[in-house]
Scaffold this active site. Structure first.
Site, short mmCIF file in Angstrom:
data_model
loop_
_atom_site.label_atom_id
_atom_site.label_comp_id
_atom_site.label_asym_id
_atom_site.label_seq_id
_atom_site.Cartn_x
_atom_site.Cartn_y
_atom_site.Cartn_z
N HIS A 204 -7.67 1.98 -5.74
CA HIS A 204 -6.47 1.18 -5.77
C HIS A 204 -6.84 -0.21 -5.37
O HIS A 204 -7.98 -0.40 -4.88
CB HIS A 204 -5.53 1.98 -4.87
CG HIS A 204 -5.56 1.90 -3.40
ND1 HIS A 204 -6.65 2.66 -2.86
CD2 HIS A 204 -5.13 1.22 -2.20
CE1 HIS A 204 -6.71 2.66 -1.57
NE2 HIS A 204 -5.75 1.70 -1.18
N HIS B 55 -5.90 -2.29 -2.84
CA HIS B 55 -6.14 -2.84 -1.54
C HIS B 55 -7.43 -3.44 -0.95
O HIS B 55 -8.69 -2.73 -1.38
CB HIS B 55 -5.77 -1.72 -0.31
CG HIS B 55 -3.97 -1.57 -0.46
ND1 HIS B 55 -3.59 -0.42 0.34
CD2 HIS B 55 -3.03 -2.30 -0.81
CE1 HIS B 55 -2.27 -0.45 -0.16
NE2 HIS B 55 -1.91 -1.72 -0.49
N ASP C 80 -9.19 -3.24 1.61
CA ASP C 80 -10.20 -2.55 2.14
C ASP C 80 -10.92 -1.26 1.31
O ASP C 80 -11.52 -0.59 1.72
CB ASP C 80 -9.67 -1.95 3.43
CG ASP C 80 -8.43 -0.95 3.01
OD1 ASP C 80 -7.75 -1.33 2.34
OD2 ASP C 80 -8.57 0.30 3.63
N HIS C 81 -10.62 -1.52 0.14
CA HIS C 81 -11.15 -0.45 -1.16
C HIS C 81 -11.71 -1.33 -2.34
O HIS C 81 -12.32 -0.74 -3.13
CB HIS C 81 -10.09 0.40 -1.60
CG HIS C 81 -9.62 1.03 -0.51
ND1 HIS C 81 -9.84 2.58 -0.05
CD2 HIS C 81 -8.69 0.92 0.60
CE1 HIS C 81 -9.16 2.93 0.90
NE2 HIS C 81 -8.33 2.10 1.41
N HIS D 165 1.09 5.87 -2.91
CA HIS D 165 0.43 4.59 -1.96
C HIS D 165 0.61 3.29 -2.47
O HIS D 165 1.31 2.25 -1.79
CB HIS D 165 -1.00 4.94 -1.41
CG HIS D 165 -1.53 4.07 -0.52
ND1 HIS D 165 -1.03 3.94 0.90
CD2 HIS D 165 -2.34 3.46 -0.76
CE1 HIS D 165 -2.02 3.08 1.35
NE2 HIS D 165 -2.79 2.53 0.48
N ASP E 208 -6.41 6.40 -0.68
CA ASP E 208 -5.62 6.50 0.41
C ASP E 208 -4.17 7.29 0.02
O ASP E 208 -3.04 7.21 0.29
CB ASP E 208 -5.02 5.11 0.61
CG ASP E 208 -6.03 4.17 1.54
OD1 ASP E 208 -6.96 4.86 1.80
OD2 ASP E 208 -5.89 3.13 1.84
N HIS F 193 -10.42 7.02 4.56
CA HIS F 193 -10.52 6.66 5.87
C HIS F 193 -10.82 7.87 6.76
O HIS F 193 -10.53 8.84 6.25
CB HIS F 193 -9.27 6.05 6.42
CG HIS F 193 -8.65 4.81 5.70
ND1 HIS F 193 -9.09 3.54 6.39
CD2 HIS F 193 -8.24 4.32 4.69
CE1 HIS F 193 -8.63 2.62 5.45
NE2 HIS F 193 -8.02 3.06 4.49
FE FE Z 1 -7.01 1.78 2.84
ZN ZN Z 2 -4.79 1.46 0.87
#
Ligand code: FE
Ligand code: ZN
Length: 252
Positions: free
Chosen positions: A56, A58, A60-61, A114, A133, A172
């Site tokens: 996805h 975001h 952090d990905h 999400h 996530d 995570h």
């Molecule tokens: Fe994340």
């Molecule tokens: Zn996420």
């Protein structure tokens, strides 16, 4: 031959994965927010990165996608609807599409909840799914862009229907806090209690900096079967109950 799967700790609790085809040496990077740890691991195992995959959009990905794309000259994949917001995006995927990593093939599961464009990469021959996530060990992602009904479909009708032995590689290391919530919801579930004790022992060994984490302090992968026994969101009876649990967890 099954993929070799390397778990790379990134940021403060993220998992980035390096999937290497043992026959050809071709490799895919899944969910990379940082370039340096990925490059170090690629060099250590001697892989040749040919695909960059995001579950996805975001940051952090996906933040390191442009740098990795530039370095390896590899295309960047994500859901078609996220073409405008996945950094470095080049190629769109949809439910049922297939994508190869060397001689291994992933099937795409579209699992919005999400985020609206969330996908999972399922490799049946390696019995492994990379689900970002959406499904976590003993938990699920927050509903930023979806409804409890959408998360119900993702967890109960898609990921939850994969074979029980399927290894679940999520985005995570949240397992310990997820299990505390699970035990709060189901205090009499012995499987949850036993799993929390096991995970507390594993996490007690952790390095001060997550970047230095070794496999013996990681609780991922889990399996679909273990999630059916201990994950309150997979154990919920209906979308309403799932929604109530998600609300409770938001402020737990
Ligand atoms: Fe994340
Ligand atoms: Zn996420």
């Amino acid at each position: 031959m099954a993929l070799r799967i390397e778990r790379i700790p990134t940021l403060s609790d993220n998992y980035t994965y390096l999937l290497v085809c043992p026959k050809t040496g071709e490799a895919a990077v899944v969910d990379a927010p940082e370039e340096a740890p990925v490059v170090r691991r690629v060099e250590a195992v001697g892989a040749r990165v040919t695909r960059i995959l995001s579950t996805h959009h975001h940051p952090d990905h996906s933040m390191a996608n442009p740098a990795l794309r530039e370095r390896y000259g590899a295309p960047v994949f994500g859901h078609v609807s996220d073409a405008h917001r996945i950094p470095g995006f080049t190629d769109g995927l949809e439910e049922g599409d297939e994508i190869s990593v060397g001689e291994n093939t992933a099937r795409i599961l579209f699992i919005p909840a999400h985020t609206r464009g969330h996908i999972a990469y399922y490799f049946p021959d390696s019995q492994a799914v990379f689900c970002g996530d959406t499904l976590f060990a003993a938990g699920c992602g927050r509903l930023f862009e979806g409804t409890p009904e959408m998360m119900w479909v993702a967890l109960h009708e898609k990921l939850g229907k994969l074979p029980g032995q399927t290894l679940v590689y999520c985005g995570h290391e949240y397992t310990e806090s997820n299990l505390r919530f699970a035990l709060h919801v189901e205090p009499d579930n012995p499987a949850i209690r036993a799993r929390l004790e096991r995970v507390e022992r594993i996490r007690a060994r952790r390095a001060p900096d997550w970047h230095d984490a070794t496999p013996d302090e990681m609780t991922i992968p889990t399996t679909i079967a273990e999630e059916h026994e201990t994950n309150p969101f997979l154990r919920a009876r209906d979308p309403e109950e799932l929604g109530r649990l998600r609300k409770m967890k938001d402020s737990f």
